[in-house]
Structures are given as C-alpha cells and as structure tokens.
Design a protein around this motif. Structure first.
Motif, PDB file in Angstrom:
ATOM      1  N   ARG A  32     -12.116   9.255 -25.485  1.00 45.83           N
ATOM      2  CA  ARG A  32     -10.718   9.056 -25.867  1.00 45.83           C
ATOM      3  C   ARG A  32      -9.808  10.036 -25.131  1.00 45.83           C
ATOM      4  NH1 ARG A  32      -7.505  11.479 -29.625  1.00 45.83           N
ATOM      5  NH2 ARG A  32      -9.233  12.543 -30.684  1.00 45.83           N
ATOM      6  N   LEU A  33     -10.221  11.287 -25.033  1.00 45.77           N
ATOM      7  CA  LEU A  33      -9.406  12.279 -24.333  1.00 45.77           C
ATOM      8  C   LEU A  33      -9.334  11.965 -22.841  1.00 45.77           C
ATOM      9  CD1 LEU A  33     -10.625  15.579 -26.046  1.00 45.77           C
ATOM     10  CD2 LEU A  33      -8.575  14.251 -26.568  1.00 45.77           C
ATOM     11  N   SER A  34     -10.436  11.507 -22.292  1.00 54.66           N
ATOM     12  CA  SER A  34     -10.467  11.188 -20.871  1.00 54.66           C
ATOM     13  C   SER A  34      -9.527  10.038 -20.519  1.00 54.66           C
ATOM     14  CB  SER A  34     -11.895  10.855 -20.449  1.00 54.66           C
ATOM     15  OG  SER A  34     -11.978  10.576 -19.079  1.00 54.66           O
TER      16      SER A  34
ATOM     17  N   LEU B 221      -6.622   9.540 -21.775  1.00 52.33           N
ATOM     18  CA  LEU B 221      -5.223   9.940 -21.870  1.00 52.33           C
ATOM     19  C   LEU B 221      -4.611  10.144 -20.485  1.00 52.33           C
ATOM     20  CD1 LEU B 221      -5.513  12.645 -24.690  1.00 52.33           C
ATOM     21  CD2 LEU B 221      -4.561  10.346 -24.938  1.00 52.33           C
TER      22      LEU B 221
ATOM     23  N   THR C 238     -15.496  18.103 -31.674  1.00 52.47           N
ATOM     24  CA  THR C 238     -14.665  17.302 -30.763  1.00 52.47           C
ATOM     25  C   THR C 238     -15.350  17.065 -29.424  1.00 52.47           C
ATOM     26  OG1 THR C 238     -13.515  19.316 -30.039  1.00 52.47           O
ATOM     27  CG2 THR C 238     -12.500  18.051 -31.803  1.00 52.47           C
TER      28      THR C 238
ATOM     29  N   LEU D 231     -11.523  21.000 -20.084  1.00 51.81           N
ATOM     30  CA  LEU D 231     -11.004  21.379 -21.391  1.00 51.81           C
ATOM     31  C   LEU D 231     -10.930  22.895 -21.490  1.00 51.81           C
ATOM     32  CD1 LEU D 231     -12.905  18.846 -23.680  1.00 51.81           C
ATOM     33  CD2 LEU D 231     -10.578  18.678 -22.758  1.00 51.81           C
TER      34      LEU D 231
ATOM     35  N   LEU E 130      -3.238  20.017 -25.915  1.00 49.71           N
ATOM     36  CA  LEU E 130      -3.994  18.923 -26.531  1.00 49.71           C
ATOM     37  C   LEU E 130      -3.958  18.964 -28.054  1.00 49.71           C
ATOM     38  CD1 LEU E 130      -7.403  18.400 -24.634  1.00 49.71           C
ATOM     39  CD2 LEU E 130      -5.620  16.701 -25.024  1.00 49.71           C
TER      40      LEU E 130
ATOM     41  N   GLU F  31      -3.801  15.940 -30.162  1.00 52.14           N
ATOM     42  CA  GLU F  31      -4.921  15.008 -30.101  1.00 52.14           C
ATOM     43  C   GLU F  31      -6.158  15.514 -30.835  1.00 52.14           C
ATOM     44  OE1 GLU F  31      -4.678  12.046 -28.786  1.00 52.14           O
ATOM     45  OE2 GLU F  31      -2.656  12.317 -27.943  1.00 52.14           O
ATOM     46  N   ILE F  32      -6.432  16.816 -30.722  1.00 50.56           N
ATOM     47  CA  ILE F  32      -7.569  17.430 -31.406  1.00 50.56           C
ATOM     48  C   ILE F  32      -7.142  18.783 -31.946  1.00 50.56           C
ATOM     49  CG2 ILE F  32      -9.403  16.249 -30.114  1.00 50.56           C
ATOM     50  CD1 ILE F  32      -9.603  18.732 -28.301  1.00 50.56           C
TER      51      ILE F  32
ATOM     52  N   THR G 175     -15.107  11.045 -28.745  1.00 56.81           N
ATOM     53  CA  THR G 175     -13.887  11.838 -28.633  1.00 56.81           C
ATOM     54  C   THR G 175     -13.603  12.198 -27.179  1.00 56.81           C
ATOM     55  OG1 THR G 175     -14.204  12.759 -30.854  1.00 56.81           O
ATOM     56  CG2 THR G 175     -12.721  13.945 -29.383  1.00 56.81           C
TER      57      THR G 175
ATOM     58  N   LEU H  71      -5.835  20.998 -21.742  1.00 55.31           N
ATOM     59  CA  LEU H  71      -6.463  20.217 -20.679  1.00 55.31           C
ATOM     60  C   LEU H  71      -5.816  20.620 -19.366  1.00 55.31           C
ATOM     61  CD1 LEU H  71      -7.185  16.412 -20.751  1.00 55.31           C
ATOM     62  CD2 LEU H  71      -5.736  17.329 -18.938  1.00 55.31           C
TER      63      LEU H  71
END
Length: 283
Positions: free
Chosen positions: A45-47, A49, A37, A3, A26, A29-30, A42, A16
């Motif tokens: 969830r990002l992982s 994507l 975050t 990140l 990102l 998303e955030i 969270t 990212l």
C-alpha cells in the motif's frame, strides 16, 4: 522504497525518501515504521502511494533509527570468510549467534559514546535485514519471503568487554549507541541480490573496511531459516549479518576508536551513515 524515521529520540515520525532524495512525511498513512507496519500488504500500500502527494518535511531534522520498537537485535559473528582469516580463526561450521541489547540502537548520525574505562572500541560495517512476517521453522527456500528490507548497522564493539571478560559477547556489543541503524530501510524488492553489495567504512577519512557481501559464509536465506529453528523471528526483529575485513582488532598493531574519530559507513543501495565518537561519563 526507502522508509525512514525522523525527529528527536523517542519522538520519531515515519517518513519516506522520494525519488529526488527529499524527505516526505508518512504519519498520515502509518503511525510508525515498526513490525506492525512491515507486513507485505502494508508495504504494498505504501509503495503504491505517489510520494509527491505526501507532505514535504522542511529543514534538516534528526534522522532516527529506521525501525522502531525492535523486539530482538540479533548479531552474527565471523560471517565473512576474509574477516575470519584476518582474525586468525577458522570458518565456523554454523552461524555464531549473539544478541545486542535493543537499548544500544541509535540513529545513523548520532554520536557514538566511548564508555568510561573502555579503550578497545571497534567499528564494524554490517548489512542487516528486518523481518516482515513471523518466521518459525521456515525452509531456506521460503526464508527470503519473510524479509521486509535491508539496512546498515554499525556493530560497534568493545573488544576487551567482548573477549577478555568472563561470559559471552553480549556485554561487549550492547553499550548505549553501539548499534547505529539506518539511514533508512530499503524494501527487499529494491535489493535484488543482497549477496552482491559493496560495503565500506572510513575512520577519520582513512579507508578501513572495503569488502563485499559476496564473501558472506552464511547468506540471508540460510540465516533466516537457521535462526527460526531456535527462536521465532517476529516482525520488526533485526538481524545484523557480520562484517568484512578491516576492523581495528585485526590490524597489526591493533587500532581502536578515540574521542573525535568520525566513522563513515556505506553499503551499495543502502545509503550512508556517519558518527562522531565522544567520551562517555561514569553514569
């Protein structure tokens, strides 16, 4: 997952790093990479994507500090057995804790300012960790579950201000730009053993530090548990864990940074940061 935050100071956007090293946006998303975050849900969830589904960031924007809105920036002193030896100091029986002002935080490639009237500015490559979930009186066994990820911090220090002036270390550690952070935060799942990472720092092309987190005196789990007995660690707090041998203070004769020097820092798995030293003004 790596990140990152990019953009001009105070206007950074979340990003990212994809599998090819490209920068993806990102912000859909955030809102930012901050304590709010970095919770496990969270991050999961990002992982999940597909990085290819995220917008490509074109060009070469400035890379900012990889965590925004840091509430506490905590330092640990003399936490490497070989660094304590080069400093001529005994291995501490407990972690030595100090604070760095959060206003010292800067980007990993931003210039480092040598303050007016300061002539003992030193370098320190350090492994740092970011808190992801609130930690208060946590056990050593549970401590690592509170860590969201890891990053590089250059714990720049003005040694005269740190040790030759009255008071504690904080004022020698806290000048603007004295905490370059990043280039990215690597989530904890990608660093299976933070206690086995090579770390290096060059000054103007000369290797000055070449160490490993294997010589840490107090490990990450110990530090989280220990600190959480004295203060509540909140999501987004950053702890920088000490430096291996090779700092200017430990050289004979001592050697300090000068205008135009370039510091290059690297820790296995955490990327590279680089700063040029510039002379600051009087204000």
């Amino acid at each position: 997952m790596k990140l990152v935050r990019y953009g001009q100071p105070g206007q950074e956007r979340p990003g990212l790093i994809d599998n090819d090293g490209g920068l993806r946006d990102l912000s859909g998303e955030i809102a930012d990479v901050t304590g709010s975050t970095l919770d496990p849900a969270t991050l999961a969830r990002l992982s999940a994507l597909d990085p290819a589904s995220l917008p490509v960031v074109e060009g070469k924007p400035r890379i900012g500090p990889c965590v925004g809105g840091v509430g506490k920036l905590i330092g640990i002193g003399l936490n490497y057995s070989d660094h304590a030896a080069e400093s001529g100091m005994e291995v501490p029986g407990e972690p030595i804790v100090f604070m760095k002002a959060t206003s010292a935080i800067s980007g990993p490639y931003d210039d480092v300012e040598l303050p007016a009237g300061a002539d003992k500015v030193d370098w320190e490559v350090e492994l740092a960790f970011v808190i992801g979930t609130r930690a208060k009186n946590v056990s050593k066994a549970d401590a690592l579950s509170h860590v969201a990820g890891y990053l590089i911090v250059n714990d720049v220090s003005e040694r005269a201000w740190q040790a030759e002036r009255q008071g504690q270390w904080t004022k020698g550690k806290s000048h603007d730009t004295f905490a370059p952070m990043g280039p990215w935060m690597v989530t904890a799942d990608e660093i299976p053993d933070p206690h086995d990472l090579g770390m290096r720092l060059d000054v103007s092309g000369t290797r000055r530090q070449d160490g490993s987190t294997r010589t840490l005196i107090f490990g990450i789990d110990h530090l989280v548990s220990y600190l959480s007995t004295f203060m509540t660690l909140e999501p987004g707090d950053v702890v920088t864990t000490g430096t291996p041998p090779g700092v200017g203070l430990g050289m004979k004769p001592q050697l300090y940074l000068k205008e135009g020097d370039v510091m290059r820092l690297e820790i296995d798995g955490l990327g590279v940061q680089q700063q040029t030293c510039v002379r600051g003004g009087t204000s």
